[in-house]
Design an enzyme around this catalytic site. Structure first.
Site, mmCIF file in Angstrom:
data_model
loop_
_atom_site.group_PDB
_atom_site.id
_atom_site.type_symbol
_atom_site.label_atom_id
_atom_site.label_comp_id
_atom_site.label_asym_id
_atom_site.label_seq_id
_atom_site.Cartn_x
_atom_site.Cartn_y
_atom_site.Cartn_z
ATOM 1 N N TYR A 1 -43.258 -29.094 -17.946
ATOM 2 C CA TYR A 1 -43.484 -28.146 -16.850
ATOM 3 C C TYR A 1 -44.774 -28.501 -16.104
ATOM 4 O O TYR A 1 -44.785 -28.639 -14.879
ATOM 5 C CB TYR A 1 -43.550 -26.716 -17.399
ATOM 6 C CG TYR A 1 -43.678 -25.664 -16.318
ATOM 7 C CD1 TYR A 1 -42.552 -25.077 -15.755
ATOM 8 C CD2 TYR A 1 -44.929 -25.272 -15.837
ATOM 9 C CE1 TYR A 1 -42.659 -24.132 -14.754
ATOM 10 C CE2 TYR A 1 -45.044 -24.323 -14.841
ATOM 11 C CZ TYR A 1 -43.908 -23.743 -14.311
ATOM 12 O OH TYR A 1 -44.027 -22.804 -13.322
ATOM 13 N N ASP B 1 -42.305 -15.022 -12.361
ATOM 14 C CA ASP B 1 -41.855 -14.201 -13.489
ATOM 15 C C ASP B 1 -42.612 -12.875 -13.557
ATOM 16 O O ASP B 1 -42.016 -11.803 -13.643
ATOM 17 C CB ASP B 1 -42.064 -14.959 -14.816
ATOM 18 C CG ASP B 1 -41.341 -16.283 -14.841
ATOM 19 O OD1 ASP B 1 -40.485 -16.501 -13.954
ATOM 20 O OD2 ASP B 1 -41.631 -17.099 -15.726
ATOM 21 N N SER C 1 -45.366 -6.705 -34.191
ATOM 22 C CA SER C 1 -44.182 -7.200 -33.478
ATOM 23 C C SER C 1 -42.945 -6.859 -34.304
ATOM 24 O O SER C 1 -42.786 -7.347 -35.421
ATOM 25 C CB SER C 1 -44.274 -8.719 -33.281
ATOM 26 O OG SER C 1 -42.976 -9.232 -33.050
ATOM 27 N N THR D 1 -40.057 -23.583 -7.212
ATOM 28 C CA THR D 1 -40.609 -23.493 -5.856
ATOM 29 C C THR D 1 -41.866 -22.629 -5.845
ATOM 30 O O THR D 1 -42.679 -22.740 -4.932
ATOM 31 C CB THR D 1 -39.585 -22.890 -4.881
ATOM 32 O OG1 THR D 1 -38.956 -21.782 -5.537
ATOM 33 C CG2 THR D 1 -38.528 -23.898 -4.480
ATOM 34 N N GLU E 1 -51.153 -16.191 -19.140
ATOM 35 C CA GLU E 1 -50.225 -17.277 -19.498
ATOM 36 C C GLU E 1 -50.922 -18.644 -19.339
ATOM 37 O O GLU E 1 -50.811 -19.513 -20.192
ATOM 38 C CB GLU E 1 -48.995 -17.187 -18.581
ATOM 39 C CG GLU E 1 -47.918 -18.188 -18.864
ATOM 40 C CD GLU E 1 -46.812 -17.677 -19.800
ATOM 41 O OE1 GLU E 1 -46.652 -16.452 -19.928
ATOM 42 O OE2 GLU E 1 -46.141 -18.517 -20.389
ATOM 43 N N ALA F 1 -35.103 -18.083 -23.928
ATOM 44 C CA ALA F 1 -33.821 -18.249 -23.232
ATOM 45 C C ALA F 1 -33.998 -18.335 -21.725
ATOM 46 O O ALA F 1 -33.033 -18.308 -20.975
ATOM 47 C CB ALA F 1 -32.891 -17.105 -23.595
HETATM 48 C C1 GLA Z 1 -40.944 -20.656 -15.341
HETATM 49 C C2 GLA Z 1 -42.275 -20.289 -14.708
HETATM 50 C C3 GLA Z 1 -42.091 -19.791 -13.280
HETATM 51 C C4 GLA Z 1 -41.246 -20.752 -12.449
HETATM 52 C C5 GLA Z 1 -39.982 -21.153 -13.220
HETATM 53 C C6 GLA Z 1 -39.211 -22.228 -12.521
HETATM 54 O O1 GLA Z 1 -40.140 -19.519 -15.496
HETATM 55 O O2 GLA Z 1 -42.926 -19.309 -15.467
HETATM 56 O O3 GLA Z 1 -43.336 -19.569 -12.675
HETATM 57 O O4 GLA Z 1 -41.984 -21.869 -12.068
HETATM 58 O O5 GLA Z 1 -40.256 -21.595 -14.532
HETATM 59 O O6 GLA Z 1 -38.711 -21.765 -11.314
#
Ligand code: GLA
Length: 383
Positions: free
Chosen positions: A219, A169, A66, A34, A157, A120
Site C-alpha cells: 500500500y 475510510d 476486546s 484515488t 492509523e 476483509a
Molecule cells: C484502504 C485505505 C483507504 C483507500 C483504500 C483504497 O482502505 O485505508 O484510504 O486508499 O485502501 O481505495
C-alpha cells in the site's frame, strides 16, 4: 443482540453502566486508491458495525477488553509498544491523538466488539478508531467535530498502525448516511450525498478469505509510486500537485520519461478518477447498467495497471461476469485480499449466491462468506 452482550460484558467487568456508541464498516462503490491522490471516492457506511461500551474511570488507567479477541489490556501508558496486542494499537493511537491536541483523558474503560469481518477490506480498523474517538469526545465533552474526528482517526492509523492511508475510510465511517453514498472530494473534502436506490438492486460482498496485509508494504509502495509520477509531471506542468490534476493527454505526452510501472500506476489513477464522476452521473440518471460496467472497468484497472488485486479476487469477478443479473463486480479497498463487491438485481441474488458457492472456495477450501449489505448511518451514540 450484540449491543446487549457488550453492555453486559462491560457491567460484569467494571461493575458500572456504560454509555454506548457504534461505528460502522464501509463499502466503496468505486474510486479505489484515488483518495491519497487528492481524487474522488464513492463510499458508504454499512449495517455491520463495532459497538463500544465506555465510561471514564478515576484510576488513571486505560482498560480495554476486546470481545472479538477475548483479550484484555490495562495500561497507564500511551505508546504503540504497549502489550503486544494488535487491536490495541488503534485505541492507543486515538488516545495519542487526543493527547497531541492537548485534551486530557484521565482514564477510560472500554469494552468493544462487533460483526465487521476483520481483514476483509471493510475498514474495521477505521471503525475502531472512529468509534472510540467519538466515544471519548462525548464522554469528556471535548467538542471535536465529526470531521476532525475522522482526521484524528486517520492520523492514528498513520502513526500507530503504520499505514499511510487516505481519508476515505474514516470519513465514510463518520459521515455515512442511510441509503446514500458519499461522493467525497479528497482534496477539498467537500462531499455530496447521492441516493443509492436499492429498490431493484442489492449489494453483495464476497469474502475471498484471503486476509489482506494492507500494512505490509504494498500500500505504502503504491503511494510512493504515485508521488514519483507527480514529480515527473511537475517538471512539465507545475499545476500538477497530485495525480488528480493530471490528464491522460499529459501522461501520454511524457510517457518516455516514466518507467513502465510508474506509468501504469498513474494512468490507472487518472482513469479511475474519471470513472467516479461517470458513476455519479450514472446514479443521477438511474443508469445502473452503466454503473455496473464502470465497476468492472475499475477492477480491470486495479488488476492490470495498479496491480493490487490477487487471483482469488480476480476469480470472484470472473464468476460474477458469468451470472445473469450481476451488473458489476470489483475488488474493494486496498486490495491483495478482502472482499469483492457485487451489484446484483434484486431477484437474482439467490442464483448469484449459488454460482459463487459452486465455483469458489477460500484458500482453506471453505465456502466463502457472502454478505448482503445495506447502507446505513455513520458513527453515533446508541440509546
Ligand atoms: C484502504 C485505505 C483507504 C483507500 C483504500 C483504497 O482502505 O485505508 O484510504 O486508499 O485502501 O481505495
Amino acid at each position: 443482540m450484540k449491543i446487549e452482550k457488550i453492555k453486559k460484558a462491560f457491567a460484569d467487568r467494571f461493575q458500572q453502566q456504560p454509555q454506548v456508541f457504534s461505528a460502522p464498516g464501509r463499502i466503496n462503490l468505486i474510486g479505489e486508491h484515488t483518495d491519497y491522490n487528492d481524487g474522488f471516492v464513492l463510499p458508504a457506511a454499512i449495517d455491520k458495525s463495532i459497538v463500544f461500551a465506555m465510561r471514564p474511570n478515576s484510576k488513571s488507567l486505560f482498560r480495554f477488553y476486546s470481545m472479538d479477541y477475548d483479550e484484555y489490556l490495562e495500561t497507564a501508558e500511551i505508546s504503540k509498544n504497549v502489550g503486544g496486542k494488535t487491536w490495541a494499537i488503534y485505541l492507543l493511537g486515538v488516545l495519542d491523538q487526543f493527547q497531541k491536541k492537548g485534551i486530557e483523558i484521565p482514564g477510560v474503560d472500554c469494552v468493544f466488539g462487533g460483526d465487521i469481518p476483520l481483514g476483509a477490506g471493510l475498514s474495521s480498523s477505521a471503525a475502531v478508531e472512529c468509534g472510540f474517538a467519538f466515544g471519548l469526545n462525548e464522554l469528556f465533552e471535548a467538542n471535536i467535530s465529526k470531521f476532525e474526528i475522522a482526521l484524528m482517526a486517520q492520523k492514528a492509523e498513520h502513526k500507530y498502525a503504520g499505514v499511510m492511508c487516505g481519508i476515505m475510510d474514516q470519513f465514510a465511517v463518520m459521515h455515512g448516511k442511510q441509503n446514500q453514498v458519499i461522493k467525497l472530494d479528497c482534496r477539498s473534502l467537500d462531499y455530496t450525498y447521492f441516493p443509492f436506490d436499492m429498490r431493484d438492486y442489492r449489494l453483495l460482498l464476497v469474502n475471498t478469505g484471503v486476509k489482506h496485509a494492507l500494512a505490509a508494504s504494498e500500500y505504502n509502495k503504491r503511494r510512493s509510486e504515485c508521488e514519483a509520477g507527480v514529480n515527473i509531471l511537475q517538471q512539465y506542468d507545475d499545476s500538477v500537485n497530485a495525480l488528480r490534476d493530471a490528464t491522460i493527454e499529459l501522461l501520454t505526452n511524457h510517457k518516455n520519461e516514466f518507467s513502465p510501472t510508474i506509468y501504469k500506476r498513474c494512468v490507472y489513477v487518472v482513469e479511475e478518477n474519471i470513472r467516479v464522476q461517470q458513476a455519479c452521473d450514472a446514479l443521477v440518471a438511474g443508469d445502473f447498467e452503466l454503473f455496473g460496467k464502470l465497476m468492472y472497468r475499475s477492477h480491470e484497472g486495479l488488476k492490470d495497471k495498479y496491480e493490487v488485486s490477487c487471483p482469488e479476487l480476480d476469480s470472484l469477478v470472473e464468476i460474477a461476469r458469468t451470472v445473469d443479473g450481476v451488473l458489476g463486480s470489483r475488488m474493494m479497498g486496498g486490495g491483495f485480499g478482502g472482499c469483492a463487491i457485487n451489484l446484483v438485481e434484486r431477484n437474482k441474488t439467490t442464483s448469484f449466491r449459488q454460482s459463487v458457492i459452486e465455483n469458489y472456495q477460500t484458500p482453506e477450501g471453505e465456502e466463502p462468506q457472502i454478505i448482503e449489505v445495506s447502507i446505513e448511518d455513520g458513527t453515533g451514540k446508541l440509546q
